[in-house]
Design an enzyme around this catalytic site. Structure first.
Site, PDB file in Angstrom:
ATOM      1  N   LYS A  21       8.416  20.351 -48.722  1.00 29.35           N
ATOM      2  CA  LYS A  21       7.656  19.149 -48.456  1.00 29.35           C
ATOM      3  C   LYS A  21       8.398  17.900 -48.603  1.00 29.35           C
ATOM      4  O   LYS A  21       8.853  17.625 -49.831  1.00 29.35           O
ATOM      5  CB  LYS A  21       6.450  19.038 -48.863  1.00 29.35           C
ATOM      6  CG  LYS A  21       5.432  17.789 -48.712  1.00 29.35           C
ATOM      7  CD  LYS A  21       4.091  17.841 -49.515  1.00 29.35           C
ATOM      8  CE  LYS A  21       3.915  17.121 -50.959  1.00 29.35           C
ATOM      9  NZ  LYS A  21       3.839  15.710 -50.830  1.00 29.35           N
ATOM     10  N   ASP A  25       5.326  14.668 -45.080  1.00 31.74           N
ATOM     11  CA  ASP A  25       3.912  14.237 -45.454  1.00 31.74           C
ATOM     12  C   ASP A  25       3.826  12.609 -45.431  1.00 31.74           C
ATOM     13  O   ASP A  25       3.941  12.058 -46.593  1.00 31.74           O
ATOM     14  CB  ASP A  25       3.627  14.783 -46.691  1.00 31.74           C
ATOM     15  CG  ASP A  25       2.178  14.410 -47.336  1.00 31.74           C
ATOM     16  OD1 ASP A  25       1.427  13.959 -46.586  1.00 31.74           O
ATOM     17  OD2 ASP A  25       1.844  14.444 -48.484  1.00 31.74           O
ATOM     18  N   LYS A  57       1.611  10.712 -43.754  1.00 30.86           N
ATOM     19  CA  LYS A  57      -0.085  10.164 -43.651  1.00 30.86           C
ATOM     20  C   LYS A  57       0.060   9.030 -42.650  1.00 30.86           C
ATOM     21  O   LYS A  57      -0.555   7.881 -43.071  1.00 30.86           O
ATOM     22  CB  LYS A  57      -0.381   9.969 -45.267  1.00 30.86           C
ATOM     23  CG  LYS A  57      -0.391  11.014 -46.045  1.00 30.86           C
ATOM     24  CD  LYS A  57      -1.215  10.590 -47.468  1.00 30.86           C
ATOM     25  CE  LYS A  57      -1.170  11.705 -48.428  1.00 30.86           C
ATOM     26  NZ  LYS A  57       0.079  12.390 -48.969  1.00 30.86           N
ATOM     27  N   ASP A  93      -2.883   4.339 -38.250  1.00 31.97           N
ATOM     28  CA  ASP A  93      -2.760   3.271 -37.232  1.00 31.97           C
ATOM     29  C   ASP A  93      -3.570   3.242 -36.030  1.00 31.97           C
ATOM     30  O   ASP A  93      -4.164   4.320 -35.799  1.00 31.97           O
ATOM     31  CB  ASP A  93      -1.277   3.033 -37.025  1.00 31.97           C
ATOM     32  CG  ASP A  93      -0.698   1.585 -36.855  1.00 31.97           C
ATOM     33  OD1 ASP A  93      -1.453   0.915 -36.367  1.00 31.97           O
ATOM     34  OD2 ASP A  93       0.505   1.231 -37.369  1.00 31.97           O
ATOM     35  N   THR A 141      -7.290  12.459 -53.336  1.00 26.81           N
ATOM     36  CA  THR A 141      -7.916  13.115 -54.704  1.00 26.81           C
ATOM     37  C   THR A 141      -7.668  12.256 -55.707  1.00 26.81           C
ATOM     38  O   THR A 141      -8.225  12.388 -56.998  1.00 26.81           O
ATOM     39  CB  THR A 141      -7.227  14.525 -54.865  1.00 26.81           C
ATOM     40  OG1 THR A 141      -5.703  14.324 -54.920  1.00 26.81           O
ATOM     41  CG2 THR A 141      -7.754  15.777 -53.988  1.00 26.81           C
ATOM     42  N   ARG A 163       6.534  20.440 -59.198  1.00 22.93           N
ATOM     43  CA  ARG A 163       7.275  20.538 -60.407  1.00 22.93           C
ATOM     44  C   ARG A 163       7.356  22.085 -61.235  1.00 22.93           C
ATOM     45  O   ARG A 163       8.379  22.264 -61.799  1.00 22.93           O
ATOM     46  CB  ARG A 163       6.833  19.546 -61.466  1.00 22.93           C
ATOM     47  CG  ARG A 163       7.067  18.240 -61.036  1.00 22.93           C
ATOM     48  CD  ARG A 163       6.212  17.149 -61.644  1.00 22.93           C
ATOM     49  NE  ARG A 163       4.821  17.223 -61.113  1.00 22.93           N
ATOM     50  CZ  ARG A 163       3.973  16.484 -61.347  1.00 22.93           C
ATOM     51  NH1 ARG A 163       4.180  15.633 -62.285  1.00 22.93           N
ATOM     52  NH2 ARG A 163       2.790  16.442 -60.785  1.00 22.93           N
TER      53      ARG A 163
END
Ligand code: C5P
Length: 246
Positions: A42, A69, A71, A74, A133, A224
């Site tokens: 990603k 990613d 996002k 517009d 989130t 991680r």
């Protein structure tokens, strides 16, 4: 175990490694450590805005599929162009904010098709972000949305499917609700995953990889616990072994 259309996809093809690096060299070191094992990486805004589309091609040359990613949010015309450029750069999965509305998501889908055809490649999966989130009922209300957060998530996820995109990004805690609503074929990609015993870092409400898949996730995003492990390849293998066959 909720039924999904993804059980036949091998485990290593359902684990996306989040490479939250600031510079290309760090990402390259990690990619080389995981090459031949992980199928997906990603790339988020930090790395992409620093390095541009070349970073996608670097991963593709090493055999990875890329979850880009960014996002998008517009007007439809812009989002169509953004999705087309992202698909033409080789991204295999792209994201947009569902609050951009149906016309915007339809435009993203059109752009993804056009970009894939520009390069004669596969059409990327198109995923909607429902409610970040990082938000809660109170911060959602500040934006003018006063219904409960889970209702907003469910409504936006349904709008994503009506718009013809592939699925959503969601917390694993929302996965089973969304799988019920969206049906077996929708992509439900969940970050917030931690192997049993792993450090939580800044994640608080997490599931293990096996729990996330059992709740209906199609893919999981893990950063991680793999990238900061002493042996990232072994950490990846352990997760893939844990979820094989789910
Ligand atoms: O390192 P970690 O496994 O927490 O990384 C998870 C990845 O998923 C990061 O790239 C993070 O930004 C992203 N993400 C998340 N939670 C969300 C949405 C995205 O952790 N709700």
């Amino acid at each position: 175990m909720l039924d999904t259309g993804f059980h036949s996809v091998p485990a290593d093809d359902r684990i996306i490694v989040a490479l939250d690096c600031n510079a290309a060299w760090e990402a390259i070191v990690m990619a080389d450590a995981l090459a031949g094992r992980a199928k997906w990486v990603k790339v988020g805004m930090t790395l992409y805005y620093a390095e541009g589309p070349a970073i996608i091609q670097m991963f593709k040359r090493r055999g990875f599929k890329v979850f880009l990613d960014l996002k998008f949010h517009d007007i439809p015309h812009q989002v169509e162009g953004a999705a087309r450029s992202a698909a033409a750069s080789g991204a295999d999965m792209i994201t947009m904010h569902t609050v951009g509305g149906q016309a915007m998501m339809e435009a993203a889908q059109r752009g993804a098709l056009l970009g894939a055809s520009d390069i004669g490649g596969p059409v990327p999966a198109t995923l909607g972000i429902t409610v970040l989130t990082s938000m809660n009922d109170e911060t959602l209300a500040q934006t003018g949305v006063t219904r409960p957060l889970t209702e907003q998530v469910a409504a936006l996820a349904e709008l994503a499917m009506t718009s013809g995109i592939s699925g959503v990004v969601a917390s694993p805690l929302e996965a089973s609700m969304l799988r019920e609503i969206l049906g077996p074929e929708a992509y439900i990609v969940t970050p917030g995953v931690r192997p049993a015993g792993a450090a939580l870092g800044d994640q608080s409400r997490v599931m293990t990889p096996a729990e996330a898949f059992a709740a209906g996730a199609s893919h999981i995003v893990v950063g991680r616990p793999i990238t900061q492990a002493a042996d990232p390849a072994a950490a990846f293998d352990a997760i893939a072994a844990e979820v094989a066959g789910l």
